[in-house]
Design a protein around this motif. Structure first.
Motif, PDB file in Angstrom:
ATOM      1  N   MET A   1       0.822  -1.207   0.000  1.00  0.00           N
ATOM      2  CA  MET A   1       0.000   0.000   0.000  1.00  0.00           C
ATOM      3  C   MET A   1       0.860   1.262   0.000  1.00  0.00           C
ATOM      4  N   THR A   2       0.398   2.262  -0.734  1.00  0.00           N
ATOM      5  CA  THR A   2       1.057   3.567  -0.737  1.00  0.00           C
ATOM      6  C   THR A   2       0.597   4.356   0.475  1.00  0.00           C
ATOM      7  N   TYR A   3       1.532   4.960   1.166  1.00  0.00           N
ATOM      8  CA  TYR A   3       1.185   5.762   2.338  1.00  0.00           C
ATOM      9  C   TYR A   3       1.895   7.102   2.250  1.00  0.00           C
ATOM     10  N   ASN A   4       1.120   8.162   2.151  1.00  0.00           N
ATOM     11  CA  ASN A   4       1.668   9.506   2.110  1.00  0.00           C
ATOM     12  C   ASN A   4       1.532  10.142   3.489  1.00  0.00           C
ATOM     13  N   LEU A   5       2.633  10.578   4.032  1.00  0.00           N
ATOM     14  CA  LEU A   5       2.622  11.061   5.408  1.00  0.00           C
ATOM     15  C   LEU A   5       1.737  12.287   5.585  1.00  0.00           C
ATOM     16  N   PRO A   6       1.012  12.356   6.690  1.00  0.00           N
ATOM     17  CA  PRO A   6       0.109  13.477   6.931  1.00  0.00           C
ATOM     18  C   PRO A   6       0.800  14.746   7.409  1.00  0.00           C
ATOM     19  N   ILE A   7       2.070  14.652   7.788  1.00  0.00           N
ATOM     20  CA  ILE A   7       2.793  15.818   8.289  1.00  0.00           C
ATOM     21  C   ILE A   7       4.290  15.576   8.091  1.00  0.00           C
ATOM     22  N   LYS A   8       5.062  16.653   7.987  1.00  0.00           N
ATOM     23  CA  LYS A   8       6.507  16.513   7.796  1.00  0.00           C
ATOM     24  C   LYS A   8       7.120  15.671   8.918  1.00  0.00           C
ATOM     25  N   PRO A   9       7.890  14.632   8.587  1.00  0.00           N
ATOM     26  CA  PRO A   9       8.556  13.870   9.642  1.00  0.00           C
ATOM     27  C   PRO A   9       9.748  14.611  10.228  1.00  0.00           C
ATOM     28  N   SER A  10      10.312  15.546   9.465  1.00  0.00           N
ATOM     29  CA  SER A  10      11.392  16.407   9.944  1.00  0.00           C
ATOM     30  C   SER A  10      11.441  17.637   9.038  1.00  0.00           C
ATOM     31  N   PRO A  11      12.124  18.710   9.465  1.00  0.00           N
ATOM     32  CA  PRO A  11      12.042  19.986   8.740  1.00  0.00           C
ATOM     33  C   PRO A  11      12.450  19.935   7.279  1.00  0.00           C
ATOM     34  N   ASN A  12      13.384  19.057   6.926  1.00  0.00           N
ATOM     35  CA  ASN A  12      13.898  19.046   5.561  1.00  0.00           C
ATOM     36  C   ASN A  12      13.352  17.906   4.705  1.00  0.00           C
ATOM     37  N   LEU A  13      12.247  17.322   5.133  1.00  0.00           N
ATOM     38  CA  LEU A  13      11.525  16.366   4.296  1.00  0.00           C
ATOM     39  C   LEU A  13      10.106  16.909   4.129  1.00  0.00           C
ATOM     40  N   PRO A  14       9.921  17.834   3.188  1.00  0.00           N
ATOM     41  CA  PRO A  14       8.665  18.578   3.109  1.00  0.00           C
ATOM     42  C   PRO A  14       7.515  17.898   2.369  1.00  0.00           C
ATOM     43  N   ASN A  15       7.802  16.844   1.593  1.00  0.00           N
ATOM     44  CA  ASN A  15       6.734  16.242   0.791  1.00  0.00           C
ATOM     45  C   ASN A  15       7.073  14.799   0.414  1.00  0.00           C
ATOM     46  N   GLU A  16       6.176  14.172  -0.324  1.00  0.00           N
ATOM     47  CA  GLU A  16       6.330  12.763  -0.696  1.00  0.00           C
ATOM     48  C   GLU A  16       7.576  12.531  -1.549  1.00  0.00           C
ATOM     49  N   GLN A  17       7.858  13.455  -2.469  1.00  0.00           N
ATOM     50  CA  GLN A  17       9.009  13.296  -3.357  1.00  0.00           C
ATOM     51  C   GLN A  17      10.308  13.273  -2.563  1.00  0.00           C
ATOM     52  N   SER A  18      10.439  14.168  -1.595  1.00  0.00           N
ATOM     53  CA  SER A  18      11.666  14.225  -0.795  1.00  0.00           C
ATOM     54  C   SER A  18      11.829  12.954   0.029  1.00  0.00           C
ATOM     55  N   ILE A  19      10.737  12.413   0.528  1.00  0.00           N
ATOM     56  CA  ILE A  19      10.798  11.194   1.341  1.00  0.00           C
ATOM     57  C   ILE A  19      11.202  10.002   0.482  1.00  0.00           C
ATOM     58  N   ASN A  20      10.705   9.959  -0.753  1.00  0.00           N
ATOM     59  CA  ASN A  20      11.058   8.873  -1.656  1.00  0.00           C
ATOM     60  C   ASN A  20      12.522   8.954  -2.106  1.00  0.00           C
ATOM     61  N   LEU A  21      13.035  10.175  -2.287  1.00  0.00           N
ATOM     62  CA  LEU A  21      14.409  10.362  -2.757  1.00  0.00           C
ATOM     63  C   LEU A  21      15.425  10.453  -1.620  1.00  0.00           C
ATOM     64  N   TYR A  22      14.942  10.521  -0.395  1.00  0.00           N
ATOM     65  CA  TYR A  22      15.814  10.777   0.749  1.00  0.00           C
ATOM     66  C   TYR A  22      16.992   9.802   0.849  1.00  0.00           C
ATOM     67  N   ALA A  23      16.711   8.509   0.759  1.00  0.00           N
ATOM     68  CA  ALA A  23      17.780   7.517   0.912  1.00  0.00           C
ATOM     69  C   ALA A  23      18.871   7.707  -0.137  1.00  0.00           C
ATOM     70  N   SER A  24      18.474   7.981  -1.384  1.00  0.00           N
ATOM     71  CA  SER A  24      19.440   8.127  -2.478  1.00  0.00           C
ATOM     72  C   SER A  24      20.223   9.431  -2.370  1.00  0.00           C
ATOM     73  N   LEU A  25      19.543  10.522  -2.039  1.00  0.00           N
ATOM     74  CA  LEU A  25      20.213  11.824  -2.021  1.00  0.00           C
ATOM     75  C   LEU A  25      20.952  12.098  -0.716  1.00  0.00           C
ATOM     76  N   CYS A  26      20.549  11.434   0.382  1.00  0.00           N
ATOM     77  CA  CYS A  26      21.229  11.703   1.652  1.00  0.00           C
ATOM     78  C   CYS A  26      22.688  11.270   1.614  1.00  0.00           C
ATOM     79  N   LEU A  27      23.043  10.361   0.719  1.00  0.00           N
ATOM     80  CA  LEU A  27      24.446   9.972   0.585  1.00  0.00           C
ATOM     81  C   LEU A  27      25.309  11.170   0.189  1.00  0.00           C
ATOM     82  N   PHE A  28      24.701  12.162  -0.470  1.00  0.00           N
ATOM     83  CA  PHE A  28      25.429  13.390  -0.809  1.00  0.00           C
ATOM     84  C   PHE A  28      25.873  14.158   0.428  1.00  0.00           C
ATOM     85  N   GLU A  29      25.238  13.891   1.581  1.00  0.00           N
ATOM     86  CA  GLU A  29      25.612  14.591   2.811  1.00  0.00           C
ATOM     87  C   GLU A  29      27.032  14.219   3.240  1.00  0.00           C
ATOM     88  N   GLY A  30      27.565  13.149   2.663  1.00  0.00           N
ATOM     89  CA  GLY A  30      28.948  12.761   2.918  1.00  0.00           C
ATOM     90  C   GLY A  30      29.881  13.212   1.811  1.00  0.00           C
TER      91      GLY A  30
END
Length: 417
Positions: free
Chosen positions: A261-290
């Protein structure tokens, strides 16, 4: 729902036989239509609101209050939560429990604080909730694990945090330390489970013990495809807590939920994850933090864009500025060139193509990676593979054995099918 044909027959009968019945049926029909229109208006809500179109049937653990309120009655409660701990009616769990005369003693807050407004990595101080007056104890910074004196007198701890299914998202580490503290102090932990928005993805390198840190505490892949309730069972079952202690867990599962099932969060889980797209891309793009590449902190498209002053000039660029959730963003006030990924299709794996592309195009490859990268990756091998020019396909293939072993191990802890 009464069909249109049935209503028409009844209307015809009413006109002939009974005028009163006619008006009753008209009222019924109008009410049904009004109700349907009202729902459509509700479904227009943005990411900050409960999105009834995306979660029409799923009932979170917090919403299954008939299952857990009896367990809290006449008990002194500690609660681990933040802004994500809300019910479907938008009431915060803390406010709801207080309205039911549940005796909350202390709020324990993870990274970003109880209201979720602090920057990533920002030191959080203890204090009081301005709305309820309840004491807040930070579980970030120097005090990641509740101390015995902070748990003194507490009969049960409630845990309600929205996870995003990524190993280096620190709510998992908070879960670990809370479980450990509860086990050592003989306090049961009640977990109100919530869906994982990346539930269907299991991918990435398995963390190696040498790279254990607060952004990765367990030998799991970057994306592990489990809810936080399932993950807690795995922590217990695999005896990952200190000295192999086990926490007494009570899990209130989500109702009407399955792994597909698809689940779209009802509220930001943290300040820099503002929407569904950011949450989906988070794992891939967070590697850039290194690396020396920005992931859009200090813009309105966090974890949906990437760029740096060291990449080739292109039509797309952005300038990071201090904003909510990023007081000192990387490359502040500098033009960053890169890519806008805000409209790319939803990813179903850990994508490395953007990381590899940025590495290949940066002006000085020796300055691209920093020591934080191996903590995020959980291994030195990924950096070595990228520096050696190994293709994305080959890198992904190198994870298969570890992923298959992990999937087999986690089976016994899964709640949802």
């Amino acid at each position: 729902m009464v069909s249109n044909s049935v209503l028409l027959r009844l209307f015809a009968f009413a006109r002939v036989k009974n005028t009163i019945l006619f008006f009753v049926l008209m009222f019924f029909s109008t009410a049904c239509c009004a109700k349907k229109t009202e729902k459509s208006e509700t479904e227009k809500g943005n990411f900050q609101e409960i999105k009834t179109d995306s979660i029409p049937k799923i009932k979170t653990g917090a919403d299954s209050f008939l299952s857990y309120l009896p367990l809290l009655k006449d008990k002194k409660i500690g609660i681990v939560t933040n802004q994500t701990g809300i019910l479907s009616n938008k009431t915060h769990l803390v406010d709801f429990l207080l309205s039911k005369n549940i005796n909350i003693q202390t709020i324990f807050a993870p990274e970003h604080g109880f209201r979720g407004s602090a920057d990533a990595g920002e030191h959080i101080i203890d204090g009081k909730d301005t709305k309820t007056g309840l004491p807040i104890i930070s579980l970030y910074g120097d005090n990641k694990k509740p101390k015995p004196e902070q748990l003194a007198g507490i009969d049960i701890v409630v845990f309600d945090l929205q996870d995003v299914g990524v190993r280096f998202y620190t709510y998992l580490s908070t879960l670990h330390y809370v479980m450990e503290a509860c086990a050592e102090n003989n306090i049961p932990l009640l977990i109100l489970d919530r869906p994982n928005p990346n539930e269907s993805i299991v991918d990435g390198p398995i963390l190696e013990p040498a790279f254990t840190s607060f952004v990765g505490m367990h030998p799991v892949p970057v994306l592990y495809g489990m809810t936080i309730g399932e993950y807690a069972q795995m922590i217990n079952g695999e005896k990952w807590l200190k000295n192999g202690v086990q926490c007494k867990l009570i899990i209130i599962p989500c109702a009407d939920y399955n792994r597909n099932m698809t689940y779209n969060l009802p509220i930001k889980p943290s300040p820099n994850l503002p929407n569904e797209q950011s949450i989906n891309l988070y794992a891939s793009l967070c590697l850039f933090e290194g690396t020396n590449v920005s992931v859009g902190r200090g813009t309105e498209k966090q974890f949906q864009i990437y760029g740096s002053p060291f990449l080739p000039k292109s039509d797309f660029n952005f300038i990071p500025k201090p904003n909510f959730g990023a007081k000192e963003p990387m490359h502040k006030d500098q033009i960053c060139y890169g890519e806008d990924l805000s409209d790319v299709a939803k990813v179903s794996q850990l994508e490395l193509k953007w990381l590899i592309k940025a590495y290949n195009e940066t002006t000085d490859k020796s300055k691209f990676f920093n020591p934080y990268f191996t903590k995020l990756a959980g291994t030195e091998k990924l950096q070595e593979q990228i520096e050696a020019g190994i293709s994305e396909e080959e890198i992904l293939k190198s994870w298969e054995k570890g992923l298959n072993k992990f999937k087999e191990m986690r089976k016994k802890y899964l709640i949802y099918r």
